[in-house]
Scaffold this motif. Structure first.
Motif, PDB file in Angstrom:
ATOM      1  N   PRO A 280       0.796  -1.241   0.000  1.00  8.38           N
ATOM      2  CA  PRO A 280       0.000   0.000   0.000  1.00  8.38           C
ATOM      3  C   PRO A 280       0.820   1.279   0.000  1.00  8.38           C
ATOM      4  O   PRO A 280       0.269   2.345  -0.286  1.00  8.38           O
ATOM      5  CB  PRO A 280      -0.830  -0.119   1.293  1.00  8.38           C
ATOM      6  CG  PRO A 280      -0.915  -1.583   1.542  1.00  8.38           C
ATOM      7  CD  PRO A 280       0.397  -2.156   1.083  1.00  8.38           C
ATOM      8  N   LEU A 281       2.117   1.195   0.314  1.00  9.18           N
ATOM      9  CA  LEU A 281       2.951   2.395   0.257  1.00  9.18           C
ATOM     10  C   LEU A 281       2.880   3.032  -1.128  1.00  9.18           C
ATOM     11  O   LEU A 281       2.971   4.262  -1.261  1.00  9.18           O
ATOM     12  CB  LEU A 281       4.403   2.034   0.611  1.00  9.18           C
ATOM     13  CG  LEU A 281       5.437   3.158   0.544  1.00  9.18           C
ATOM     14  CD1 LEU A 281       5.092   4.265   1.531  1.00  9.18           C
ATOM     15  CD2 LEU A 281       6.829   2.608   0.815  1.00  9.18           C
ATOM     16  N   LYS A 282       2.701   2.221  -2.142  1.00 10.12           N
ATOM     17  CA  LYS A 282       2.614   2.735  -3.507  1.00 10.12           C
ATOM     18  C   LYS A 282       1.352   3.565  -3.706  1.00 10.12           C
ATOM     19  O   LYS A 282       1.313   4.447  -4.566  1.00 10.12           O
ATOM     20  CB  LYS A 282       2.665   1.574  -4.499  1.00 10.12           C
ATOM     21  CG  LYS A 282       3.949   0.769  -4.428  1.00 10.12           C
ATOM     22  CD  LYS A 282       3.913  -0.429  -5.348  1.00 10.12           C
ATOM     23  CE  LYS A 282       5.198  -1.246  -5.238  1.00 10.12           C
ATOM     24  NZ  LYS A 282       5.191  -2.445  -6.104  1.00 10.12           N
ATOM     25  N   TRP A 283       0.315   3.278  -2.925  1.00  9.87           N
ATOM     26  CA  TRP A 283      -0.930   4.043  -3.059  1.00  9.87           C
ATOM     27  C   TRP A 283      -0.720   5.494  -2.657  1.00  9.87           C
ATOM     28  O   TRP A 283      -1.306   6.398  -3.255  1.00  9.87           O
ATOM     29  CB  TRP A 283      -2.032   3.422  -2.202  1.00  9.87           C
ATOM     30  CG  TRP A 283      -2.314   1.978  -2.471  1.00  9.87           C
ATOM     31  CD1 TRP A 283      -1.846   1.221  -3.514  1.00  9.87           C
ATOM     32  CD2 TRP A 283      -3.128   1.103  -1.686  1.00  9.87           C
ATOM     33  NE1 TRP A 283      -2.295  -0.069  -3.431  1.00  9.87           N
ATOM     34  CE2 TRP A 283      -3.093  -0.181  -2.315  1.00  9.87           C
ATOM     35  CE3 TRP A 283      -3.869   1.258  -0.525  1.00  9.87           C
ATOM     36  CZ2 TRP A 283      -3.779  -1.273  -1.801  1.00  9.87           C
ATOM     37  CZ3 TRP A 283      -4.567   0.159  -0.015  1.00  9.87           C
ATOM     38  CH2 TRP A 283      -4.520  -1.082  -0.657  1.00  9.87           C
ATOM     39  N   LEU A 284       0.101   5.696  -1.627  1.00  2.23           N
ATOM     40  CA  LEU A 284       0.378   7.070  -1.193  1.00  2.23           C
ATOM     41  C   LEU A 284       1.072   7.849  -2.303  1.00  2.23           C
ATOM     42  O   LEU A 284       0.740   9.015  -2.559  1.00  2.23           O
ATOM     43  CB  LEU A 284       1.240   7.067   0.068  1.00  2.23           C
ATOM     44  CG  LEU A 284       1.697   8.437   0.573  1.00  2.23           C
ATOM     45  CD1 LEU A 284       0.505   9.302   0.950  1.00  2.23           C
ATOM     46  CD2 LEU A 284       2.655   8.284   1.759  1.00  2.23           C
ATOM     47  N   LEU A 285       2.039   7.217  -2.977  1.00  2.00           N
ATOM     48  CA  LEU A 285       2.725   7.873  -4.090  1.00  2.00           C
ATOM     49  C   LEU A 285       1.734   8.272  -5.172  1.00  2.00           C
ATOM     50  O   LEU A 285       1.731   9.420  -5.644  1.00  2.00           O
ATOM     51  CB  LEU A 285       3.795   6.937  -4.659  1.00  2.00           C
ATOM     52  CG  LEU A 285       4.420   7.343  -5.993  1.00  2.00           C
ATOM     53  CD1 LEU A 285       5.188   8.644  -5.853  1.00  2.00           C
ATOM     54  CD2 LEU A 285       5.335   6.237  -6.516  1.00  2.00           C
TER      55      LEU A 285
ATOM     56  N   LEU B  50       0.584  12.149  -6.144  1.00  2.00           N
ATOM     57  CA  LEU B  50       0.845  12.609  -7.510  1.00  2.00           C
ATOM     58  C   LEU B  50      -0.444  13.087  -8.168  1.00  2.00           C
ATOM     59  O   LEU B  50      -0.480  14.156  -8.796  1.00  2.00           O
ATOM     60  CB  LEU B  50       1.477  11.482  -8.317  1.00  2.00           C
ATOM     61  CG  LEU B  50       1.880  11.827  -9.753  1.00  2.00           C
ATOM     62  CD1 LEU B  50       2.930  12.923  -9.769  1.00  2.00           C
ATOM     63  CD2 LEU B  50       2.390  10.587 -10.476  1.00  2.00           C
ATOM     64  N   ALA B  51      -1.511  12.303  -8.021  1.00  2.00           N
ATOM     65  CA  ALA B  51      -2.793  12.700  -8.597  1.00  2.00           C
ATOM     66  C   ALA B  51      -3.314  13.976  -7.944  1.00  2.00           C
ATOM     67  O   ALA B  51      -3.878  14.855  -8.615  1.00  2.00           O
ATOM     68  CB  ALA B  51      -3.810  11.574  -8.442  1.00  2.00           C
ATOM     69  N   ALA B  52      -3.123  14.110  -6.637  1.00  2.00           N
ATOM     70  CA  ALA B  52      -3.581  15.311  -5.940  1.00  2.00           C
ATOM     71  C   ALA B  52      -2.787  16.534  -6.362  1.00  2.00           C
ATOM     72  O   ALA B  52      -3.327  17.645  -6.444  1.00  2.00           O
ATOM     73  CB  ALA B  52      -3.485  15.103  -4.432  1.00  2.00           C
TER      74      ALA B  52
ATOM     75  N   GLY C 201       7.868   4.993  -2.316  1.00  2.00           N
ATOM     76  CA  GLY C 201       7.312   6.044  -1.477  1.00  2.00           C
ATOM     77  C   GLY C 201       7.496   7.433  -2.054  1.00  2.00           C
ATOM     78  O   GLY C 201       7.803   7.613  -3.242  1.00  2.00           O
ATOM     79  N   VAL C 202       7.340   8.410  -1.195  1.00  2.00           N
ATOM     80  CA  VAL C 202       7.402   9.806  -1.605  1.00  2.00           C
ATOM     81  C   VAL C 202       8.673  10.486  -1.099  1.00  2.00           C
ATOM     82  O   VAL C 202       8.806  11.704  -1.212  1.00  2.00           O
ATOM     83  CB  VAL C 202       6.163  10.579  -1.111  1.00  2.00           C
ATOM     84  CG1 VAL C 202       4.908  10.007  -1.735  1.00  2.00           C
ATOM     85  CG2 VAL C 202       6.057  10.540   0.420  1.00  2.00           C
TER      86      VAL C 202
ATOM     87  N   VAL D 295      11.137  14.272 -10.967  1.00  2.00           N
ATOM     88  CA  VAL D 295      10.840  14.329 -12.405  1.00  2.00           C
ATOM     89  C   VAL D 295       9.347  14.250 -12.682  1.00  2.00           C
ATOM     90  O   VAL D 295       8.903  14.603 -13.784  1.00  2.00           O
ATOM     91  CB  VAL D 295      11.586  13.198 -13.159  1.00  2.00           C
ATOM     92  CG1 VAL D 295      13.089  13.369 -13.037  1.00  2.00           C
ATOM     93  CG2 VAL D 295      11.167  11.825 -12.650  1.00  2.00           C
ATOM     94  N   LEU D 296       8.573  13.791 -11.717  1.00  2.00           N
ATOM     95  CA  LEU D 296       7.128  13.695 -11.923  1.00  2.00           C
ATOM     96  C   LEU D 296       6.407  15.017 -11.669  1.00  2.00           C
ATOM     97  O   LEU D 296       5.305  15.237 -12.176  1.00  2.00           O
ATOM     98  CB  LEU D 296       6.535  12.620 -11.002  1.00  2.00           C
ATOM     99  CG  LEU D 296       7.038  11.193 -11.214  1.00  2.00           C
ATOM    100  CD1 LEU D 296       6.473  10.272 -10.138  1.00  2.00           C
ATOM    101  CD2 LEU D 296       6.662  10.687 -12.603  1.00  2.00           C
TER     102      LEU D 296
END
Length: 517
Positions: A265-270, A274-276, A308-309, A316-317
């Motif tokens: 789930p750590l990937k969900w935070l990333l 990013l979407a936010a 993670g973040v 770059v994102l």
């Protein structure tokens, strides 16, 4: 009348855009240099890049002792763009040069995105987008996290995405192509630019050929560097990061790569942050697809640092996410600068000479001249909410990332232990050979030949056996000593140096300085 027309003309956005960029460059530089002063920078990665740039500045190959004896850094990642820093480093040798250069490069991303936002929504939108870009969590974290080659990619991506969003495919291609000289994986991002250029181009003309060529060149550059260039310089003859894209030996099921994209789930935070940052509305923009190559290798990798973040990986994102937001604002019909600055004739639809072309109000079926299309109202409101969400993300993440250190008095103080560590390092003469722990090494790479203390010493030129360093400097309380050096390896090498007769010059408070007999 001419004077009146000139006075009513909109002021260009370049001045406030450059002012914002200058402000963020100063902020980034202050935080990064102050962290280096506080000995929070590390051999991995500031010391590594300083050794490489130092070699370039003296006309030598980027052989980096911190990575190992004779290690050519172009066997680790492909970043020949670093050679452009050599003249600056030759004039101002030291790690601070790299940190300041990184601050300036990353702050440049503010300029094109602010100017584009000004065209889309006027001064307030431009100011919001400029601050959002400069304060974005990915860029802020990278600007304070040592030095990395992707500092060059951040402004290139901002200029390229802005050019593409404004319908200038040739400019987008020219800004994107140098990315292949920054890092090997960015060739795939160049290919993504090529795909979007191809899709947006009309059938007639050379737009599609340009897009196809850019996409082909991007893929070919990544393939060439990963399969040929990097292995030719790597001491093991391969690409070190292939193993991080494996399944970790847990399963070979065909659906495993897809499952790894969303777990743990750590990937969900990333993905959420990013979407936010793009205000969620930016996900509707085709420019959001430019994030896919970087996200793909990060989410598929076995290295938890990529998920993670933290660290520098998301820098770059950020320009791509903000560019997608600005593009979405424009597509939503957000009132642009023409609505606020056009002459009166343009605003009322009278078509006065020289007036900007602004659509007049849409007549309702009953003939009410002031009726407005409901769908457009909803789109504009959605655009404003998206901009507010992006700004809110920057505000909420501000305390969690290093930019807040600018206003923290304790961050600018010098503790007694910091003064003790500085005094210890001052005993080491310039030009000496040193084995040091991670954070102390970053303080010495500009004036000494430095290796990590946990590594076996490198043999001297022409010597039949390895020669120990003249000095050994270790901070046993360094929280980063577990990586890249395990604590047991450091203690093993310290025991070896003591058995070889190294004399302690400083030994106290967790600081240890040994001198070769």
């Amino acid at each position: 009348m001419r004077l009146s027309a000139r006075s009513s003309a909109p002021r260009p956005a370049w001045a406030p855009a450059w002012a914002l960029a200058g402000l963020f460059a100063v902020l980034y530089g202050c935080v990064a240099v102050n962290r280096h002063r506080r000995m929070l920078t590390q051999a991995y990665d500031l010391g590594i890049f300083e050794q490489a740039v130092r070699a370039y500045a003296h006309g030598e190959a980027p052989v980096v002792l911190l990575k190992g004896p004779g290690y050519h850094l172009l066997g680790d990642h492909f970043h020949p763009v670093l050679v452009t820093l050599a003249p600056f480093y030759r004039a101002f040798p030291g790690a601070v040069t790299l940190l300041v250069a990184q601050a300036v490069l990353m702050a440049l991303a503010v300029v094109p995105l602010t100017c584009w936002a000004y065209e889309v929504g006027g001064r307030r939108v431009a100011l919001t987008v400029g601050v959002l870009t400069g304060a974005s969590w990915g860029i802020v974290n990278a600007a304070a996290d040592d030095f990395h080659e992707i500092a060059f990619a951040v402004p290139l991506l901002a200029f390229a995405a802005t050019a593409l969003g404004r319908g200038r495919p040739v400019a987008a291609a020219l800004w994107a192509l140098p990315l292949v000289l920054v890092k090997e994986d960015l060739g795939l991002t160049v290919a993504a630019f090529g795909v979007l250029i191809f899709r947006r181009a009309p059938r007639a003309g050379g737009g599609r050929a340009l897009g196809f060529g850019v996409a082909l060149l991007g893929v070919a550059a990544t393939a060439l560097t990963v399969l040929v260039v990097l292995p030719s310089f790597n001491p093991d003859g391969g690409f070190d990061y292939w193993r991080q894209l494996g399944s970790g030996g847990t399963t070979t099921a065909p659906w495993a790569p897809v499952a790894r994209l969303g777990w743990p789930p750590l990937k969900w935070l990333l993905l959420f942050l990013l979407a936010a940052t793009a205000g969620f509305l930016g996900l509707r923009s085709p420019l959001a697809l430019l994030c896919v190559p970087t996200l793909a290798w990060r989410l598929l990798a076995d290295n938890p640092h990529y998920w993670g973040v933290g660290y520098h990986y998301s820098a770059v994102l950020m320009p791509l996410a903000v560019a997608a937001l600005v593009d979405a604002l424009g597509r939503a019909g957000l009132p642009g600068r023409a609505d606020a600055t056009a002459p009166e004739g343009a605003r009322d639809g009278s078509g006065a000479p020289g007036a900007a072309e602004v659509p007049g109000p849409v007549e309702a079926p009953g003939g009410a001249a002031d009726a407005v299309e409901p769908g457009r109202v909803r789109r504009v409101r959605s655009a404003r909410r998206a901009l507010a969400v992006g700004a809110l993300v920057a505000a909420v993440t501000f305390p969690a990332f290093p930019l807040h250190e600018v206003v923290m008095p304790e961050a600018w103080q010098t503790s007694p232990r910091l003064a003790q560590a500085r005094a210890m390092l001052a005993r080491i003469p310039d030009g000496a050979t040193v084995a040091a722990s991670n954070r102390l090494a970053a303080q010495l790479t500009g004036r000494a030949t430095v290796a990590l203390v946990c590594r076996e010493p490198a043999p001297a030129s022409g010597a039949p056996a390895p020669t120990g360093p003249q000095w050994v400097a270790v901070d046993l309380t360094d929280p980063s000593v577990q990586a890249p050096c395990a604590v047991e390896d450091t203690r093993r090498m310290l025991g070896r140096y003591e058995r070889e007769g190294y004399r302690p010059v400083v030994d106290g408070g967790g600081l240890l300085l040994l001198k070769r007999p």
